[in-house]
Design a protein around this motif. Structure first.
Motif, PDB file in Angstrom:
ATOM      1  N   ALA A 152       0.873  -1.180   0.000  1.00  0.00           N
ATOM      2  CA  ALA A 152       0.000   0.000   0.000  1.00  0.00           C
ATOM      3  C   ALA A 152       0.906   1.224   0.000  1.00  0.00           C
ATOM      4  O   ALA A 152       1.315   1.697   1.063  1.00  0.00           O
ATOM      5  CB  ALA A 152      -0.934   0.005   1.209  1.00  0.00           C
ATOM      6  N   PRO A 153       1.270   1.753  -1.158  1.00  0.00           N
ATOM      7  CA  PRO A 153       2.276   2.807  -1.241  1.00  0.00           C
ATOM      8  C   PRO A 153       1.835   4.112  -0.595  1.00  0.00           C
ATOM      9  O   PRO A 153       0.669   4.496  -0.652  1.00  0.00           O
ATOM     10  CB  PRO A 153       2.473   2.977  -2.758  1.00  0.00           C
ATOM     11  CG  PRO A 153       1.214   2.472  -3.370  1.00  0.00           C
ATOM     12  CD  PRO A 153       0.745   1.362  -2.486  1.00  0.00           C
TER      13      PRO A 153
ATOM     14  N   PRO B  17       4.812  10.286  -2.069  1.00  0.00           N
ATOM     15  CA  PRO B  17       6.261  10.532  -2.056  1.00  0.00           C
ATOM     16  C   PRO B  17       6.705  11.509  -0.979  1.00  0.00           C
ATOM     17  O   PRO B  17       7.750  11.315  -0.352  1.00  0.00           O
ATOM     18  CB  PRO B  17       6.535  11.070  -3.457  1.00  0.00           C
ATOM     19  CG  PRO B  17       5.434  10.517  -4.307  1.00  0.00           C
ATOM     20  CD  PRO B  17       4.236  10.461  -3.414  1.00  0.00           C
ATOM     21  N   GLU B  18       5.936  12.586  -0.764  1.00  0.00           N
ATOM     22  CA  GLU B  18       6.341  13.575   0.244  1.00  0.00           C
ATOM     23  C   GLU B  18       6.383  12.960   1.636  1.00  0.00           C
ATOM     24  O   GLU B  18       7.216  13.317   2.462  1.00  0.00           O
ATOM     25  CB  GLU B  18       5.366  14.761   0.246  1.00  0.00           C
ATOM     26  CG  GLU B  18       5.226  15.464  -1.091  1.00  0.00           C
ATOM     27  CD  GLU B  18       4.007  14.974  -1.841  1.00  0.00           C
ATOM     28  OE1 GLU B  18       3.262  15.833  -2.362  1.00  0.00           O
ATOM     29  OE2 GLU B  18       3.783  13.742  -1.891  1.00  0.00           O
ATOM     30  N   LEU B  19       5.466  12.034   1.887  1.00  0.00           N
ATOM     31  CA  LEU B  19       5.438  11.372   3.189  1.00  0.00           C
ATOM     32  C   LEU B  19       6.584  10.378   3.306  1.00  0.00           C
ATOM     33  O   LEU B  19       7.293  10.348   4.318  1.00  0.00           O
ATOM     34  CB  LEU B  19       4.096  10.665   3.378  1.00  0.00           C
ATOM     35  CG  LEU B  19       3.870   9.941   4.709  1.00  0.00           C
ATOM     36  CD1 LEU B  19       4.017  10.908   5.884  1.00  0.00           C
ATOM     37  CD2 LEU B  19       2.489   9.291   4.728  1.00  0.00           C
ATOM     38  N   ALA B  20       6.794   9.566   2.265  1.00  0.00           N
ATOM     39  CA  ALA B  20       7.882   8.591   2.293  1.00  0.00           C
ATOM     40  C   ALA B  20       9.226   9.276   2.486  1.00  0.00           C
ATOM     41  O   ALA B  20      10.121   8.751   3.161  1.00  0.00           O
ATOM     42  CB  ALA B  20       7.881   7.765   1.012  1.00  0.00           C
ATOM     43  N   ALA B  21       9.379  10.466   1.899  1.00  0.00           N
ATOM     44  CA  ALA B  21      10.646  11.199   2.009  1.00  0.00           C
ATOM     45  C   ALA B  21      10.936  11.643   3.438  1.00  0.00           C
ATOM     46  O   ALA B  21      12.082  11.976   3.762  1.00  0.00           O
ATOM     47  CB  ALA B  21      10.627  12.412   1.082  1.00  0.00           C
TER      48      ALA B  21
ATOM     49  N   THR C  49       9.678   0.896   7.396  1.00  0.00           N
ATOM     50  CA  THR C  49       8.885   0.786   6.179  1.00  0.00           C
ATOM     51  C   THR C  49       9.744   0.495   4.962  1.00  0.00           C
ATOM     52  O   THR C  49      10.943   0.765   4.937  1.00  0.00           O
ATOM     53  CB  THR C  49       8.111   2.095   5.945  1.00  0.00           C
ATOM     54  OG1 THR C  49       7.222   1.939   4.836  1.00  0.00           O
ATOM     55  CG2 THR C  49       9.079   3.241   5.635  1.00  0.00           C
ATOM     56  N   TYR C  50       9.115  -0.033   3.925  1.00  0.00           N
ATOM     57  CA  TYR C  50       9.720  -0.094   2.593  1.00  0.00           C
ATOM     58  C   TYR C  50       9.015   0.867   1.650  1.00  0.00           C
ATOM     59  O   TYR C  50       9.298   0.892   0.459  1.00  0.00           O
ATOM     60  CB  TYR C  50       9.683  -1.528   2.028  1.00  0.00           C
ATOM     61  CG  TYR C  50       8.292  -2.083   1.791  1.00  0.00           C
ATOM     62  CD1 TYR C  50       7.635  -1.863   0.584  1.00  0.00           C
ATOM     63  CD2 TYR C  50       7.647  -2.827   2.760  1.00  0.00           C
ATOM     64  CE1 TYR C  50       6.370  -2.365   0.360  1.00  0.00           C
ATOM     65  CE2 TYR C  50       6.381  -3.338   2.546  1.00  0.00           C
ATOM     66  CZ  TYR C  50       5.746  -3.109   1.338  1.00  0.00           C
ATOM     67  OH  TYR C  50       4.480  -3.603   1.123  1.00  0.00           O
ATOM     68  N   GLY C  51       8.081   1.654   2.185  1.00  0.00           N
ATOM     69  CA  GLY C  51       7.365   2.636   1.382  1.00  0.00           C
ATOM     70  C   GLY C  51       5.873   2.654   1.623  1.00  0.00           C
ATOM     71  O   GLY C  51       5.150   3.416   0.982  1.00  0.00           O
ATOM     72  N   GLY C  52       5.398   1.818   2.543  1.00  0.00           N
ATOM     73  CA  GLY C  52       3.969   1.749   2.839  1.00  0.00           C
ATOM     74  C   GLY C  52       3.471   0.321   2.727  1.00  0.00           C
ATOM     75  O   GLY C  52       3.961  -0.455   1.913  1.00  0.00           O
TER      76      GLY C  52
ATOM     77  N   ALA D 163       4.426   5.084   5.410  1.00  0.00           N
ATOM     78  CA  ALA D 163       5.836   5.443   5.544  1.00  0.00           C
ATOM     79  C   ALA D 163       5.950   6.829   6.167  1.00  0.00           C
ATOM     80  O   ALA D 163       4.956   7.509   6.426  1.00  0.00           O
ATOM     81  CB  ALA D 163       6.506   5.405   4.172  1.00  0.00           C
ATOM     82  N   GLY D 164       7.208   7.256   6.402  1.00  0.00           N
ATOM     83  CA  GLY D 164       7.446   8.624   6.835  1.00  0.00           C
ATOM     84  C   GLY D 164       7.889   8.798   8.264  1.00  0.00           C
ATOM     85  O   GLY D 164       8.248   9.911   8.662  1.00  0.00           O
ATOM     86  N   GLY D 165       7.824   7.734   9.066  1.00  0.00           N
ATOM     87  CA  GLY D 165       8.278   7.847  10.440  1.00  0.00           C
ATOM     88  C   GLY D 165       7.376   8.666  11.341  1.00  0.00           C
ATOM     89  O   GLY D 165       7.789   9.075  12.425  1.00  0.00           O
TER      90      GLY D 165
END
Length: 504
Positions: free
Chosen positions: A132-133, A136-140, A183-186, A204-206
């Motif tokens: 569940a991706p 991008p702004e959150l993963a970063a 995470t690996y991205g969600g 993701a995102g911590g």
């Protein structure tokens, strides 16, 4: 299609040809899960099926219940090789862990093997783990190094500890709240028991963001990817919802959702990739709803859904269907059906919680096991490695069949279906025999009945695979020929196109 609305009819009519190919043009390494509530099944059971999609060998394990000393800990997290580098931490282990059945694997960069996507435990809790991706702004925002349990840690811990699907959610949510999340991205999870299901999204995102929605007895849900759409702003005060305390406020602070806009809070749109469920997912869900209207979804039909060549391919590491009945004949007669690789060309074999035996052919082998190519076989592993690997046998059958699916897939599907129907028909008698022994105070003998039958069906599955492979291999060479690439330097592909049995 009497009684169906025009949108559902349109979706079902779209369920062939190029439309489906495009609908499932998702990347590999994704995994999927399918939930059908008890009000929609033929026998009142809950069904949870799916697969894991990993470039890895997969092997069956029946993990016994365990006791752990005071102060025991477990290592969780990822290392510096992960896409989002991390470091391991120790968290407390509980004094008693439950028995469960699972398929393990080894390959995900930076994630320590063995890895798992769930399975079925002795309390009747089933789990599937699905991508569940996150946006991008959150993963970063993911910190480096990140810390906390990863998706496999959470799945395994849920299998070890949860006595209900609801408790599985509270366990993994509590772990994320206290220790963080690697995470690996969600990611997402589907949990189910005899009463309900729950879908959980881990972002993701911590930031500790997670949300969970209850799935009732009248619902069908296919996750590919995992999705939750409209979330009530006051979800923490509502039955059927759980999540992190900052789930709404963080989005407001980031300017990703305006509470004054009048727009609902769509979890996938705000924190995910915004795509939600695909057209292909809607097709599978609509088929199951139609079957529910026609007498209820059966175990057979759930196996068919998991086997569908639209979603079962070379990327599918195994197939799994948990048949969660409202009342088992005995607490140890909870049942999980497992195919040793992608079930498009591999049969489901029944396993019960009462069992403990896994044939060497269905255990761990070196084929596609990460890190094994540069090593020799240990003496104590020789017999295991000498056995035929079920995963490899049925992969070979897949490659021949999927090279000419219009010619070979119908007969393979017919044979696998007949094999499984025989198992379904015989399972009741096996349970009755074991129940007599349980009631007579002979649990060891009862468990031996279960082991003997599961192992017999596993051996029969191998024999069926050998017969199908031999026949199709010979005819493929005569009718289709043998054409191999001139340049064999690159045999594989991680993100496609990859081998599948769809007939274009």
């Amino acid at each position: 299609m009497m009684g169906m609305d025009s949108d559902m009819q349109r979706i079902l009519r779209a369920g062939c040809g190029l439309a489906l190919t495009l609908a499932f043009a998702a990347p590999a390494l994704a995994s999927y899960g399918i939930y059908v509530g008890s009000g929609l099944t033929a026998d009142g059971s809950v069904l949870l099926g799916g697969t894991g999609e990993e470039v890895s060998s997969h092997w069956l394990e029946i993990v016994p219940a365990g006791t752990h000393p005071e102060g025991a800990t477990i290592s969780v997290g990822v290392d510096g090789r992960a896409t989002y580098p991390g470091e391991f931490i120790e968290i407390p282990q509980v004094p008693q862990t439950a028995k469960y059945i699972t398929m393990n694997y080894t390959d995900y960069e930076g994630f320590p093997p063995p890895l798992t996507n769930g399975g079925l435990n002795e309390h009747g809790v089933a789990a599937r783990d699905i991508w569940a991706p996150s946006r991008p702004e959150l993963a970063a925002m993911t910190p480096e190094p990140q810390r906390g349990p990863n998706y496999s840690d959470l799945s395994r811990i849920a299998m070890e500890r949860a006595t209900s699907a609801r408790e599985a959610v509270t366990i993994i949510g509590g772990l994320m709240d206290e220790y963080g999340y690697s995470t690996y991205g969600g990611n997402s999870h589907l949990f189910a028991d005899a009463n309900e299901g729950w879908v959980v999204l881990n972002f993701a995102g911590g930031q500790g963001l997670w949300i969970a929605q209850r799935l009732g007895s009248d619902e069908v849900r296919m996750s590919y990817p995992g999705y939750i759409h409209e979330v009530p702003v006051d979800f923490r005060e509502r039955e059927g919802w759980m999540g992190s305390a900052n789930f709404i406020s963080f989005a407001v602070d980031q300017g990703w959702w305006d509470p004054d806009s009048g727009e609902p809070f769509d979890a996938n749109a705000v924190y995910g990739n915004g795509e939600g469920r695909s057209e292909g997912v809607r097709i599978i869900e609509a088929r199951l709803r139609q079957q529910a209207m026609e007498g209820g979804v059966t175990l057979r039909q759930m196996m068919n859904a998991v086997r569908d060549p639209l979603i079962s391919s070379d990327a599918a590491g195994y197939g799994q269907v948990a048949h969660i009945r409202q009342q088992d004949p005995h607490p140890e007669l909870k049942m999980l059906w497992v195919a040793p690789t992608g079930s498009v060309t591999a049969p489901f074999v029944p396993y019960w919680i009462a069992g403990s035996e896994v044939l060497p052919e269905f255990g761990k082998h070196r084929y596609l096991t990460k890190g094994q190519a540069s090593t020799f076989v240990r003496p104590d592993f020789a017999v295991q490695e000498a056995s035929r690997f079920a995963g490899r046998l049925f992969k070979r059958l897949m490659y021949y069949t999927c090279d000419a699916p219009a010619r070979f897939l119908p007969e393979v599907t017919e044979a696998l279906t007949a094999f499984e129907d025989q198992s379904i028909e015989q399972a009741g008698a096996i349970e009755s025999r074991s129940l007599v022994l349980f009631n007579a105070g002979e649990p060891a003998m009862a468990r031996a009945v279960i082991d003997d039958y599961s192992s017999a069906r596993a051996r029969a599955a191998l024999a069926l695979g050998d017969a199908l492979l031999g026949s199709i291999e010979a005819r493929h060479r005569l009718l289709e020929g043998t054409e191999v690439p001139a340049d064999a330097r690159e045999m594989g592909t991680r993100y496609g196109p990859y081998v599948n049995c769809r007939v274009e």
